[in-house]
Design an enzyme around this catalytic site. Structure first.
Site, PDB file in Angstrom:
ATOM      1  N   GLU A   1       4.609  15.681  -3.438  1.00 26.71           N
ATOM      2  CA  GLU A   1       5.832  14.270  -2.928  1.00 26.71           C
ATOM      3  C   GLU A   1       6.415  14.540  -4.593  1.00 26.71           C
ATOM      4  O   GLU A   1       6.171  14.734  -5.051  1.00 26.71           O
ATOM      5  CB  GLU A   1       4.908  13.451  -2.797  1.00 26.71           C
ATOM      6  CG  GLU A   1       5.704  12.546  -1.837  1.00 26.71           C
ATOM      7  CD  GLU A   1       5.312  11.402  -1.318  1.00 26.71           C
ATOM      8  OE1 GLU A   1       4.159  11.528  -1.000  1.00 26.71           O
ATOM      9  OE2 GLU A   1       5.344  10.188  -1.275  1.00 26.71           O
TER      10      GLU A   1
ATOM     11  N   PHE B   1     -12.142   2.110   4.955  1.00 29.31           N
ATOM     12  CA  PHE B   1     -11.953   0.400   5.785  1.00 29.31           C
ATOM     13  C   PHE B   1     -12.365  -0.978   4.897  1.00 29.31           C
ATOM     14  O   PHE B   1     -12.947  -1.632   5.248  1.00 29.31           O
ATOM     15  CB  PHE B   1     -13.563   0.441   6.370  1.00 29.31           C
ATOM     16  CG  PHE B   1     -13.346  -0.363   7.807  1.00 29.31           C
ATOM     17  CD1 PHE B   1     -12.558  -0.094   8.582  1.00 29.31           C
ATOM     18  CD2 PHE B   1     -14.096  -1.158   7.842  1.00 29.31           C
ATOM     19  CE1 PHE B   1     -12.668  -0.728   9.943  1.00 29.31           C
ATOM     20  CE2 PHE B   1     -13.718  -2.143   9.317  1.00 29.31           C
ATOM     21  CZ  PHE B   1     -13.450  -1.274   9.801  1.00 29.31           C
TER      22      PHE B   1
ATOM     23  N   ARG C   1      -2.313   9.142   0.797  1.00 23.93           N
ATOM     24  CA  ARG C   1      -2.247   9.928  -0.202  1.00 23.93           C
ATOM     25  C   ARG C   1      -1.946  11.006  -0.127  1.00 23.93           C
ATOM     26  O   ARG C   1      -2.961  12.054   0.356  1.00 23.93           O
ATOM     27  CB  ARG C   1      -3.114   9.613  -2.208  1.00 23.93           C
ATOM     28  CG  ARG C   1      -2.440   7.852  -2.766  1.00 23.93           C
ATOM     29  CD  ARG C   1      -1.020   8.277  -3.008  1.00 23.93           C
ATOM     30  NE  ARG C   1      -1.268   6.867  -3.530  1.00 23.93           N
ATOM     31  CZ  ARG C   1      -0.019   5.979  -3.804  1.00 23.93           C
ATOM     32  NH1 ARG C   1       0.270   6.525  -2.122  1.00 23.93           N
ATOM     33  NH2 ARG C   1       0.250   5.144  -3.970  1.00 23.93           N
TER      34      ARG C   1
ATOM     35  N   HIS D   1       6.989   8.974   2.757  1.00 28.18           N
ATOM     36  CA  HIS D   1       6.623   8.117   2.335  1.00 28.18           C
ATOM     37  C   HIS D   1       7.287   6.591   2.603  1.00 28.18           C
ATOM     38  O   HIS D   1       7.749   5.482   2.046  1.00 28.18           O
ATOM     39  CB  HIS D   1       6.214   7.807   0.740  1.00 28.18           C
ATOM     40  CG  HIS D   1       5.354   7.178   0.345  1.00 28.18           C
ATOM     41  ND1 HIS D   1       4.415   8.254  -0.659  1.00 28.18           N
ATOM     42  CD2 HIS D   1       4.550   6.375   0.502  1.00 28.18           C
ATOM     43  CE1 HIS D   1       3.437   7.137  -1.310  1.00 28.18           C
ATOM     44  NE2 HIS D   1       3.243   5.973  -0.022  1.00 28.18           N
TER      45      HIS D   1
ATOM     46  N   ILE E   1      -6.140  -2.427   4.931  1.00 29.44           N
ATOM     47  CA  ILE E   1      -5.320  -1.523   5.469  1.00 29.44           C
ATOM     48  C   ILE E   1      -6.402  -0.936   6.757  1.00 29.44           C
ATOM     49  O   ILE E   1      -5.990  -0.933   7.582  1.00 29.44           O
ATOM     50  CB  ILE E   1      -4.563   0.165   4.784  1.00 29.44           C
ATOM     51  CG1 ILE E   1      -3.660  -1.055   3.735  1.00 29.44           C
ATOM     52  CG2 ILE E   1      -3.927   0.427   6.015  1.00 29.44           C
ATOM     53  CD1 ILE E   1      -3.007  -0.296   3.073  1.00 29.44           C
TER      54      ILE E   1
HETATM   55  C1  GLV Z   1       2.259   3.084  -1.183  1.00 29.95           C
HETATM   56  O1  GLV Z   1       1.564   4.398  -1.465  1.00 29.95           O
HETATM   57  C2  GLV Z   1       1.590   2.144  -2.043  1.00 29.95           C
HETATM   58  O2  GLV Z   1       0.214   2.511  -2.315  1.00 29.95           O
HETATM   59  O3  GLV Z   1       1.919   0.591  -2.110  1.00 29.95           O
END
Ligand code: GLV
Length: 332
Positions: free
Chosen positions: A268, A155, A239, A286, A158
């Site tokens: 990835e 939290f 991630r 991504h 984002i």
């Molecule tokens: C993208 O994944 C970032 O960490 O900005």
């Protein structure tokens, strides 16, 4: 004073490059592909600064190849690809790009959530395949989003931006974070704390916004998936290695959970075997911060950080290791 020498490992927006070029000499690998590791190490040999992206591991080997390196700016908010401790031991400043991508990333988490819940991509494929012959009450039924329970794991900025959007959908918002926020803030956001296991059992939608570290690696494993509702939708824009991707493939295949929306992958750019064959997963390469506006702001921020440390000799706005920046600048 000599101009700092910078390696830029990818094509970046013109505005960021112009800014950097005003103060620094730039060598750039400007292909739309990851720089081969041997070339990366070779190009770093005489560089004072590095503007890299998350595919470049900045580890001990990297630092050994870069004896002059003083500053690393990553074109990302996440910096799990950088050994910050090793950089600190060599008095190398590390900077990232927080804040500017918060809303854009939250928008994208919602894009995946909605697309997975309402089967948007399956519908698109259906249309393109010419399969739409007549409206059908039972065709491509998804699940409602409004009024449901969303579980936000992590939290921070984002996660909170995702929560603000969830309020607009009349959702019950529960969150888990290693650090619980103050009750006043919980009330302000209208969110309720849950231990992770409780969140996994209760949420209809689970969206990941925690950092990747030793504590969150495979946080969502087979056991975690087994706690989720069969109707649950999992979204990962954080991630890849936070999720055990092989366990997720099994859970999606067996309908142990209903669907997933993924922007990041454990290895990835590779995907776990079988993932791309499943229709109940929406896959993106991504893209969460990939709006023109935000990627430009990220580039400018990364460039400005390098300029501040190496040319202006001042504290950058977004240091990951401010204590190291201080020592470095005091010696400059
Ligand atoms: C993208 O994944 C970032 O960490 O900005």
């Amino acid at each position: 004073m000599a101009r700092p020498n910078i390696l830029v490992t990818r094509s970046i927006p013109d505005e960021a490059k112009r800014l950097l070029a005003k103060h620094c000499d730039i060598e750039q690998y400007d292909k739309h592909a990851a720089i081969p590791r041997p070339l990366f190490l070779k190009m770093l040999k005489d560089k004072d600064g590095l503007l890299c992206i998350l595919t470049e591991k900045v580890n001990q080997e990297t630092l050994d190849a870069a004896p002059r390196l003083k500053a690393v700016a990553t074109y990302s908010v996440g910096y799990d690809h950088i050994d910050v401790k090793a950089c600190g031991a060599r008095k190398i400043a590390v900077m990232n790009t927080p804040g500017v991508l918060t809303e854009t990333t939250a928008d994208f988490a919602w894009s995946l959530l909605m697309a997975a819940a309402r089967r948007v991509v399956e519908g698109d494929r259906f249309m393109r395949a010419g399969k739409y012959k007549a409206w059908d009450p039972m065709m491509l039924l998804g699940c409602d989003v409004f009024g449901k329970t969303i579980g936000i794991v992590g939290f921070g900025r984002i996660g909170q931006a995702v929560a603000r959007r969830a309020a607009g959908f009349g959702m019950k918002i529960i969150y888990f974070d290693a650090q619980r926020i103050f009750p006043e803030v919980e009330r302000e956001f209208g969110v309720h704390f849950r231990e992770l296991k409780d969140l996994l059992r209760e949420a209809d939608f689970i969206t990941l916004h925690c950092v990747l570290d030793a504590a969150t690696h495979h946080l969502i494993d087979e056991d975690a998936l087994s706690l989720m509702k069969p109707s649950a939708v999992l979204v990962n824009t954080a991630r890849g290695p936070i999720v055990d991707e092989r366990a997720l493939v099994k859970a999606l295949k067996s309908k142990r959970i209903a669907a997933a929306g993924l922007d990041v992958y454990e290895l990835e750019p590779k995907m776990a075997s079988g993932l791309s064959k499943l229709s109940n997963v929406v896959l993106a390469p991504h893209l969460a911060s990939a709006s023109l506006e935000t990627r430009t702001k990220m580039g400018v921020m990364a460039a400005q950080g390098l300029i501040d440390v190496l040319a202006n000799k001042k504290m950058p706005a977004h240091p990951v290791n401010p204590e190291v920046c201080q020592v470095l600048l005091a010696e400059a």
